[in-house]
Design an enzyme around this catalytic site. Structure first.
Site, mmCIF file in Angstrom:
data_model
loop_
_atom_site.group_PDB
_atom_site.id
_atom_site.type_symbol
_atom_site.label_atom_id
_atom_site.label_comp_id
_atom_site.label_asym_id
_atom_site.label_seq_id
_atom_site.Cartn_x
_atom_site.Cartn_y
_atom_site.Cartn_z
ATOM 1 N N PHE A 9 0.849 -1.194 0.000
ATOM 2 C CA PHE A 9 0.000 0.000 0.000
ATOM 3 C C PHE A 9 0.883 1.242 0.000
ATOM 4 C CE2 PHE A 9 -3.540 2.568 2.095
ATOM 5 C CZ PHE A 9 -4.400 2.470 1.007
ATOM 6 N N THR A 11 3.019 4.184 -2.723
ATOM 7 C CA THR A 11 2.560 5.207 -3.659
ATOM 8 C C THR A 11 1.664 4.620 -4.750
ATOM 9 O OG1 THR A 11 4.662 6.310 -3.264
ATOM 10 C CG2 THR A 11 3.373 7.078 -5.123
ATOM 11 N N GLU A 122 2.163 -3.429 -17.711
ATOM 12 C CA GLU A 122 2.179 -2.146 -18.421
ATOM 13 C C GLU A 122 2.883 -1.063 -17.608
ATOM 14 O OE1 GLU A 122 0.653 -1.011 -21.709
ATOM 15 O OE2 GLU A 122 2.230 0.293 -20.995
ATOM 16 N N GLY A 127 5.798 4.290 -16.676
ATOM 17 C CA GLY A 127 4.735 4.745 -15.772
ATOM 18 C C GLY A 127 3.393 4.808 -16.475
ATOM 19 N N GLY A 180 11.572 15.106 -4.034
ATOM 20 C CA GLY A 180 11.040 13.742 -3.985
ATOM 21 C C GLY A 180 11.142 12.997 -5.305
ATOM 22 N N LYS A 198 14.333 -1.450 -17.748
ATOM 23 C CA LYS A 198 13.210 -1.121 -18.624
ATOM 24 C C LYS A 198 13.540 -1.431 -20.083
ATOM 25 C CE LYS A 198 11.395 2.365 -15.459
ATOM 26 N NZ LYS A 198 11.536 3.791 -15.078
ATOM 27 N N GLY A 295 5.174 8.509 -10.758
ATOM 28 C CA GLY A 295 4.138 9.237 -10.040
ATOM 29 C C GLY A 295 2.988 8.317 -9.689
#
Lengths: 402, 402
Positions: A9, A11, A122, A127, A180, A198, A295
């Site tokens: 649990f 971001t 995905e 992101g 951050g 990636k 994000g």
């Protein structure tokens, strides 16, 4: 009703819970989706979803009403164990965990296939940018010839600060940490490991065979200085950390390194924390995908798209690759190379690299861009300069893209 | 074996036949795909596929071995009739025909649904760029807030020639025609009709309800002059033909018009025949898709991706919208406007638009950019200038994006 469990649990996990439980999917999908259990060792008394949290994975594994597990824990352990058990129990798994996919993806996808469920990821690359699904489905009529991508938002933010505001690497890193965007230990980002995982995932997918990320030649951005940024500007380029892969017969050439990109290149103007991936297909030519590479909500939105896809498509057309991809170290194409040596090494360098465009020829240093040359040949000549003139005679070298 | 018929052996149709019949899909899909019939009135003796050509649509309609029909004829007639008959006969239809989708898409998708087949049109917008499928699937966890796109390669090529080479509109159009990028009658491109059909398709899809393209306010690029291009440069902008749509409550605001885009906007640097579509989703933020918006193989590759999708996913998750989308003429957001009036209208203009940045104040003309203002209010004031100072007092006006 489709019941979902979320592992972790943090971001991305909390973003996925919010999107799934606050949106009504019943009109679009014929039935709604709800997160009914969350795995975390912490408690979340202030969260409206705190009552869903359990610290015991087995209560999720044994819950037959849960058909989809979202894994947003990161790291390989215990994510690998939990994913494997979930798949074997007939649950589909959706993940944002690039480390796990790059390490154990081949086995996990095979277990999923054998158990008629899906393993989807995905969110592991780019992101919120749709890239895995377009590679698998939208570009299915193409042979993917090469991929070049800005795959790490942290390094792109740092480089953008250096280019736009003239901040040094150290200052830019500090600002990224304060905002951050970078972690306290920024190694995985600035040394290129994250981008490397990636590009390994994209290479494996587009070639259909597993490429081991730990074998990919990887150079980060820690050696880039403001001087390099300014020399790049002189030749109309921005420096970006680029992951690339190219099909060479049955093999794949892949690397992660800083690259000088001319302003006309569509990747060159991708700034800040944005990511972009340029895919060259045999039929479609260059196609680029651009957006926020990290994000909470962007990444969670990619996770939820996979969940919806599983409900919608019953797992048909999930990403898949076999074992046994072969890497080659040899770049098949000629490249140009930016080379910066101390003035004392000028004569040796000028003799070895005859045809060049000189950017700077001062009392301190000699900086030039080579003509098109095999990458290996350029590396050999650079080694010769070091041999003749000493370890610190070559200040930097960066590929210049066309 | 999946048997496919192609209607129309023109640029896109012949590209689709080449990709399908020259590639082996059996490994990827478990069975191969082949084009077995082609509909065209012409004969193609030199083509290796000439023997597949028939001029009688009924031989395709009645051929039970054909399960997928690719329609690349263009225009609404007889494409509409053939598509409807094919769907009613239980064949899925894939098309690149934006005019047909924008006009009869609602009915055709419903017929497809009722007959358990698909009507798919990835190639109708953005040529080789994956956009329809990402909107339907990859961004499914998002509410689409707005879309802005460079949707027509011909006009983007013309504008790029004007911006980069200083060609006049007329010269640039002539060059585009010589290169085959523009048709002899370029009206559908330069007057914005083509872009308008595409934004109508994207608006309908993202809002889930049909938006009638013929009702969308559409302005082409025929009024753009080299002077406008130079003024745009002065304020750090490129002029692009933009199709845009925004959700406003239950309604949709949509328009096609030239827009001045600041260099930092990712659409601003999209040059030549390339297209790009910027989608703003509630979770993912800005995501951009970029690539060749036209051409034989890029467009054919999008057509073939739809064919593969039908084979792979058995039509689950095909694009769909209902009837009854509502358009509003009122832009909900404030915009800035570039306004160029004759010097004789300066006093009136300056009084009506108090807060502006002046770009040029010469003996000939007065050119400025307004502060943020409601679009309707700007239009009303421009009408007042025309009323007071005459029809030709306002030389041009263009939205300036932020």
């Amino acid at each position: 009703m489709i019941n979902v469990a979320v592992l972790g649990f943090g971001t991305v996990g909390s973003g996925a819970v919010e999107i799934i439980n606050e949106k009504d999917f019943s009109k679009k999908l014929g039935e709604d989706i709800k997160v009914t259990k969350i795995l975390d060792l912490r408690t979340f008394e202030d969260s409206p979803y705190g009552n869903l949290v359990t610290s015991d994975f087995n209560t999720i594994l044994e819950d037959k009403s849960i058909s989809i597990v979202v894994e947003t824990m990161g790291g390989t352990n215990p994510a690998y164990d939990f994913t494997k058990k979930s798949l074997l129990a007939g649950k589909s798994v959706v993940t944002s965990n690039k480390e796990l996919v790059a390490t154990h993806g081949t086995e996990l996808m095979q277990i999923a296939k054998d158990n008629n469920v899906c393993y989807m990821f995905e969110a592991s690359v780019g992101g919120g940018i749709p890239i895995i699904r377009p590679l698998c489905n939208c570009l299915a009529a193409n042979e993917i010839k090469h991929i070049m991508g800005i795959l790490n938002g942290t390094t792109n933010y740092i480089l953008t600060k250096m280019i736009k505001d003239g901040d040094t690497f150290e200052n830019a890193l500090k600002i990224a940490q304060d905002k951050g965007y970078a972690e306290k230990n920024p190694a995985a980002d600035v040394e290129g490991t994250d981008a490397c995982r990636k590009i390994a995932i994209l290479a494996s997918l587009s070639m259909g065979k597993y490429i081991d990320s730990t074998k990919i030649k990887t150079e980060g951005i820690t050696k880039i200085t403001l001087e390099d940024v300014k020399y790049a500007e002189k030749i109309g380029c921005n420096i970006k950390l680029i992951g690339q892969c190219k099909k060479v017969g049955d093999e794949v050439f892949a690397k992660v390194s800083p690259v000088m990109l001319p302003y006309e290149n569509p990747l060159s103007s991708v700034e800040g924390v944005f990511n972009a991936i340029l895919v060259n297909g045999s039929a479609t030519g260059d196609v680029m995908f651009y957006g926020k590479g990290a994000g909470k909500l962007p990444t969670a939105s990619a996770v939820v798209a996979d969940v919806i896809d599983i409900v919608n498509h019953k797992g048909l057309g999930a990403p898949y690759w076999e074992d046994g991809g072969k890497l080659t170290d040899i770049n098949p194409d000629n490249i140009k190379m930016y080379i910066r040596v101390k003035a004392s090494a000028k004569d040796v360098a000028a003799k070895l690299f005859a045809k060049v465009s000189v950017i700077c020829d001062s009392a301190d240093e000699y900086v030039f861009v080579t003509d098109e040359i095999k990458e290996q040949e350029a590396e050999n000549k650079i080694a010769e300069i070091v041999n003749s003139c000493g370890e610190d005679s070559v200040i930097n070298k960066i590929q210049v893209a066309s």
